[in-house]
Motif scaffolding. Structure first.
Motif, PDB file in Angstrom:
ATOM      1  N   CYS A   1      37.104  26.545  50.365  1.00 34.45           N
ATOM      2  CA  CYS A   1      37.097  26.513  48.896  1.00 34.45           C
ATOM      3  C   CYS A   1      38.062  27.519  48.284  1.00 34.45           C
ATOM      4  O   CYS A   1      38.530  27.326  47.167  1.00 34.45           O
ATOM      5  N   GLY A   2      38.342  28.627  48.991  1.00 35.88           N
ATOM      6  CA  GLY A   2      39.267  29.626  48.477  1.00 35.88           C
ATOM      7  C   GLY A   2      38.634  30.665  47.589  1.00 35.88           C
ATOM      8  O   GLY A   2      39.330  31.543  47.063  1.00 35.88           O
ATOM      9  N   GLY A   3      37.315  30.613  47.391  1.00 41.57           N
ATOM     10  CA  GLY A   3      36.662  31.586  46.541  1.00 41.57           C
ATOM     11  C   GLY A   3      36.828  33.015  47.015  1.00 41.57           C
ATOM     12  O   GLY A   3      36.962  33.945  46.216  1.00 41.57           O
ATOM     13  N   CYS A   4      36.862  33.203  48.336  1.00 41.81           N
ATOM     14  CA  CYS A   4      36.979  34.555  48.886  1.00 41.81           C
ATOM     15  C   CYS A   4      38.337  35.186  48.600  1.00 41.81           C
ATOM     16  O   CYS A   4      38.479  36.417  48.628  1.00 41.81           O
ATOM     17  N   THR A   5      39.361  34.381  48.317  1.00 40.06           N
ATOM     18  CA  THR A   5      40.695  34.945  48.078  1.00 40.06           C
ATOM     19  C   THR A   5      40.773  35.694  46.755  1.00 40.06           C
ATOM     20  O   THR A   5      41.741  36.425  46.524  1.00 40.06           O
ATOM     21  N   THR A   6      39.765  35.538  45.900  1.00 38.97           N
ATOM     22  CA  THR A   6      39.767  36.288  44.644  1.00 38.97           C
ATOM     23  C   THR A   6      39.506  37.770  44.880  1.00 38.97           C
ATOM     24  O   THR A   6      39.697  38.583  43.976  1.00 38.97           O
ATOM     25  N   LEU A   7      39.068  38.135  46.084  1.00 41.64           N
ATOM     26  CA  LEU A   7      38.738  39.524  46.378  1.00 41.64           C
ATOM     27  C   LEU A   7      39.968  40.400  46.547  1.00 41.64           C
ATOM     28  O   LEU A   7      39.899  41.608  46.362  1.00 41.64           O
ATOM     29  N   GLN A   8      41.091  39.807  46.974  1.00 47.23           N
ATOM     30  CA  GLN A   8      42.289  40.603  47.190  1.00 47.23           C
ATOM     31  C   GLN A   8      43.541  39.768  46.939  1.00 47.23           C
ATOM     32  O   GLN A   8      43.637  38.604  47.370  1.00 47.23           O
TER      33      GLN A   8
ATOM     34  N   ILE B   1      42.620  31.325  35.857  1.00 50.79           N
ATOM     35  CA  ILE B   1      41.514  31.532  34.924  1.00 50.79           C
ATOM     36  C   ILE B   1      41.302  33.018  34.659  1.00 50.79           C
ATOM     37  O   ILE B   1      41.055  33.436  33.524  1.00 50.79           O
ATOM     38  N   ARG B   2      41.432  33.836  35.682  1.00 49.62           N
ATOM     39  CA  ARG B   2      41.262  35.276  35.498  1.00 49.62           C
ATOM     40  C   ARG B   2      42.432  35.896  34.732  1.00 49.62           C
ATOM     41  O   ARG B   2      42.270  36.896  34.038  1.00 49.62           O
ATOM     42  N   ASP B   3      43.613  35.289  34.853  1.00 52.23           N
ATOM     43  CA  ASP B   3      44.806  35.851  34.210  1.00 52.23           C
ATOM     44  C   ASP B   3      45.008  35.374  32.777  1.00 52.23           C
ATOM     45  O   ASP B   3      45.599  36.085  31.954  1.00 52.23           O
ATOM     46  N   VAL B   4      44.562  34.156  32.473  1.00 50.09           N
ATOM     47  CA  VAL B   4      44.842  33.543  31.170  1.00 50.09           C
ATOM     48  C   VAL B   4      43.539  33.389  30.390  1.00 50.09           C
ATOM     49  O   VAL B   4      42.684  32.575  30.752  1.00 50.09           O
ATOM     50  N   PRO B   5      43.358  34.141  29.322  1.00 48.07           N
ATOM     51  CA  PRO B   5      42.120  34.030  28.537  1.00 48.07           C
ATOM     52  C   PRO B   5      41.900  32.609  28.035  1.00 48.07           C
ATOM     53  O   PRO B   5      42.841  31.875  27.721  1.00 48.07           O
TER      54      PRO B   5
ATOM     55  N   PRO C   1      32.294  39.242  35.863  1.00 43.12           N
ATOM     56  CA  PRO C   1      32.021  38.952  34.453  1.00 43.12           C
ATOM     57  C   PRO C   1      33.144  38.205  33.748  1.00 43.12           C
ATOM     58  O   PRO C   1      32.895  37.472  32.785  1.00 43.12           O
ATOM     59  N   VAL C   2      34.396  38.380  34.200  1.00 35.03           N
ATOM     60  CA  VAL C   2      35.511  37.656  33.585  1.00 35.03           C
ATOM     61  C   VAL C   2      35.377  36.161  33.850  1.00 35.03           C
ATOM     62  O   VAL C   2      35.496  35.327  32.935  1.00 35.03           O
ATOM     63  N   VAL C   3      35.124  35.794  35.090  1.00 26.41           N
ATOM     64  CA  VAL C   3      34.945  34.378  35.429  1.00 26.41           C
ATOM     65  C   VAL C   3      33.696  33.831  34.745  1.00 26.41           C
ATOM     66  O   VAL C   3      33.688  32.685  34.258  1.00 26.41           O
TER      67      VAL C   3
ATOM     68  N   GLU D   1      32.475  34.612  31.897  1.00 30.14           N
ATOM     69  CA  GLU D   1      32.775  34.374  30.488  1.00 30.14           C
ATOM     70  C   GLU D   1      33.704  33.179  30.295  1.00 30.14           C
ATOM     71  O   GLU D   1      33.534  32.396  29.351  1.00 30.14           O
ATOM     72  N   ARG D   2      34.661  33.028  31.205  1.00 27.68           N
ATOM     73  CA  ARG D   2      35.703  32.011  30.999  1.00 27.68           C
ATOM     74  C   ARG D   2      35.370  30.652  31.605  1.00 27.68           C
ATOM     75  O   ARG D   2      36.083  29.678  31.353  1.00 27.68           O
ATOM     76  N   VAL D   3      34.329  30.560  32.413  1.00 30.43           N
ATOM     77  CA  VAL D   3      33.931  29.265  32.999  1.00 30.43           C
ATOM     78  C   VAL D   3      32.505  28.955  32.546  1.00 30.43           C
ATOM     79  O   VAL D   3      31.538  29.191  33.269  1.00 30.43           O
ATOM     80  N   PRO D   4      32.356  28.418  31.332  1.00 32.06           N
ATOM     81  CA  PRO D   4      31.011  28.112  30.839  1.00 32.06           C
ATOM     82  C   PRO D   4      30.442  26.784  31.330  1.00 32.06           C
ATOM     83  O   PRO D   4      29.250  26.535  31.189  1.00 32.06           O
ATOM     84  N   PHE D   5      31.300  25.912  31.931  1.00 28.29           N
ATOM     85  CA  PHE D   5      30.843  24.585  32.319  1.00 28.29           C
ATOM     86  C   PHE D   5      31.321  24.208  33.727  1.00 28.29           C
ATOM     87  O   PHE D   5      32.453  24.521  34.108  1.00 28.29           O
ATOM     88  N   THR D   6      30.450  23.523  34.445  1.00 28.77           N
ATOM     89  CA  THR D   6      30.825  22.963  35.743  1.00 28.77           C
ATOM     90  C   THR D   6      30.397  21.499  35.792  1.00 28.77           C
ATOM     91  O   THR D   6      29.329  21.134  35.284  1.00 28.77           O
ATOM     92  N   ILE D   7      31.235  20.684  36.403  1.00 25.04           N
ATOM     93  CA  ILE D   7      30.994  19.246  36.541  1.00 25.04           C
ATOM     94  C   ILE D   7      30.979  18.936  38.030  1.00 25.04           C
ATOM     95  O   ILE D   7      31.976  19.134  38.727  1.00 25.04           O
ATOM     96  N   GLY D   8      29.847  18.466  38.535  1.00 31.36           N
ATOM     97  CA  GLY D   8      29.683  18.271  39.975  1.00 31.36           C
ATOM     98  C   GLY D   8      29.896  16.835  40.420  1.00 31.36           C
ATOM     99  O   GLY D   8      29.640  15.881  39.674  1.00 31.36           O
TER     100      GLY D   8
END
Length: 467
Positions: free
Chosen positions: A26-33, A180-184, A207-209, A211-218
């Motif tokens: 998924c690539g979620g872990c790459t947000t750490l570094q 998403i983290r870079d562009v408000p 907290p940045v994510v 605030e900026r991701v209020p919706f998910t579509i599964g």
């Protein structure tokens, strides 16, 4: 459901998850570094790597959707949807459930199913609730040919429509999460269950994510395939895998049943090749060809942590309707309001159903992810042991055990056979292996009558159904 495993060992890095076959890519872990990136492994799956080594192990363990230290789907849903009036062990917390399609022009025929995923995403843009939607789109011929699809943030309805249709191909969230983290702004993310879970785990920690991701579509999911699926289709249609520039996995034909899949390949010279899946050696989805190993340890079929989730209505009379039909689960009050307003305005043609109907439409997936998962957990001996909401159990009829073992064997074997066939420059080797594997799977696991009775006696002479 609640977790049944006691105090699992906490993984220290993505490498341990990868080594245990639990990385979905998924690539979620790459947000750490910042130095981390996603790339292909030898079997056409996307995997993370960090040239400077992985840091922040404790944070990683809370973010990976397959980490035994991360919150499970029940815990996440309880936090996100505390007021949901409905609750079911299979489909999770929910507001309501429906079956039907989009009546508004331009959605149903453009998608693989009933058009609901694109319609909900477009409605969020129309209402000004989001500035962009992260979803999967084909890569253009001018882009790097290393991947056929990627996640992109679309900011207009026209851009959004480019992402209609199903994509059974590895993609990752790393680039759009960084954007998403870079562009408000406010963003919605479309994804399969484990990707949506990864997003929600990140929202809990960042907290940045949040605030900026209020919706998910599964999206409902059976399992994920590797990129080798496309390569195999190409070889069987007489084309070189490297010549493929695009694929439509489910070419839509209103005059044929929706579950009669047809693959359409577009090659570098502009020519096309197409074939019905059942004529391809690996076209039987449930047999497990090219499946990601992490999918063997997933217990979420219907995106239980998404605000709204959609899938195909795989029951009659809907599965025979070539125009496509969705089943829909609303979990958040806002998504429920959006759907109900669409129905009242005649833009959605939906009717209410209960959780048992949803289960029927995904019956095979639930057997694989619940009954089959319990058996796989009982047999698993991994460096990082999964912590799931299903009790490990070997108490199954011998024939069911054989089915689950053969699926895992085909999943592993298809990648190995394909690697060998490419190494010796003999594509027919894989095709012959695939035919033999599929024949054995159907003949041994699903045989009935006299042959079936012989198989049952061979695999379970005492008729006890235990190992």
């Amino acid at each position: 459901m609640t977790s049944l495993s006691a105090q699992p060992r906490v993984p220290q890095s993505p490498d341990e998850i990868i080594g245990s076959g639990l990385c979905i890519g998924c690539g979620g872990c790459t947000t750490l570094q910042p130095s981390a990136s996603m790339g292909w492994d030898k079997d056409g799956h996307l995997k993370p790597s960090a040239p400077d080594g992985w840091h922040a192990a404790e944070a990683f363990a809370q973010l990976c959707p397959f980490s035994p230290a991360a919150a499970n789907e029940d815990e996440i849903a309880a936090q996100l949807f505390p007021s949901a009036p409905g609750g079911d062990a299979m489909i999770g917390r929910y507001q309501d459930a429906y079956v039907g399609h989009v009546a508004e022009e331009g959605f149903r025929l453009a998608g693989s199913s009933g058009g609901m995923v694109s319609w909900v995403a477009a409605e969020l843009l129309r209402r000004g609730l989001v500035d962009g939607v992260a979803h999967v789109v084909p890569r253009s011929p001018e882009q790097d040919q290393g991947r056929l699809f990627e996640y992109r943030i679309s900011r207009t309805e026209d851009e959004l429509r480019e992402g209609a249709k199903s994509r059974y191909y590895p993609v990752d969230l790393s680039r759009v999460l960084r954007e998403i983290r870079d562009v408000p702004g406010r963003y919605a993310i479309v994804g399969i269950p484990c990707f949506i879970k990864a997003v929600n785990l990140l929202r809990r920690e960042d907290p940045v994510v949040a605030e900026r991701v209020p919706f998910t579509i599964g999206l409902f999911c059976g399992h994920m395939k590797s990129a080798r699926m496309v390569d195999s289709f190409a070889l069987q249609l007489g084309a070189a895998p490297e010549a493929v520039r695009a694929i439509d996995y489910r070419l839509k034909n209103p005059d044929r049943p929706a579950n009669w899949y047809t693959a359409l390949l577009t090659l570098e010279d502009g020519s096309t090749r197409q074939q019905d899946w059942w004529h391809l050696v690996d076209g039987d989805w449930g047999s497990g060809f090219f499946m990601n190993s992490a999918c063997n340890f997933c217990d979420d079929v219907v995106a239980e942590t998404a605000d709204i989730a959609m899938g195909d209505a795989w029951v009659e009379p809907y599965s025979s309707d070539g125009k496509g039909t969705n089943v829909v689960i609303t979990r958040s009050p806002l998504m429920q309001e959006i759907v109900q307003q669409g129905m009242s305005e005649g833009r959605l043609q939906l009717q209410g159903v209960d959780h048992s109907f949803i289960q029927q439409t995904q019956a095979a997936g639930f057997r694989q992810r619940r009954e089959g998962l319990g058996y796989r957990l009982a047999r698993a001996r991994l460096p990082v042991q999964p912590r799931k909401r299903v009790r490990p159990s070997r108490q199954l009829p011998a024939r069911r055990k054989l089915i689950y073992r053969m699926r895992q064997a085909i999943s592993r074997g298809s990648h190995r056979a394909f690697r060998l066939a490419r190494a010796v420059h003999w594509p027919e080797l894989y095709i012959r292996w695939g035919r033999a594997a599929l024949s054995a799977y159907h003949g041994l696991a699903y045989s009935r009558g006299r042959i079936g009775k012989m198989v049952d006696k061979l695999i379970d002479p005492q008729g006890k159904g235990t190992d």
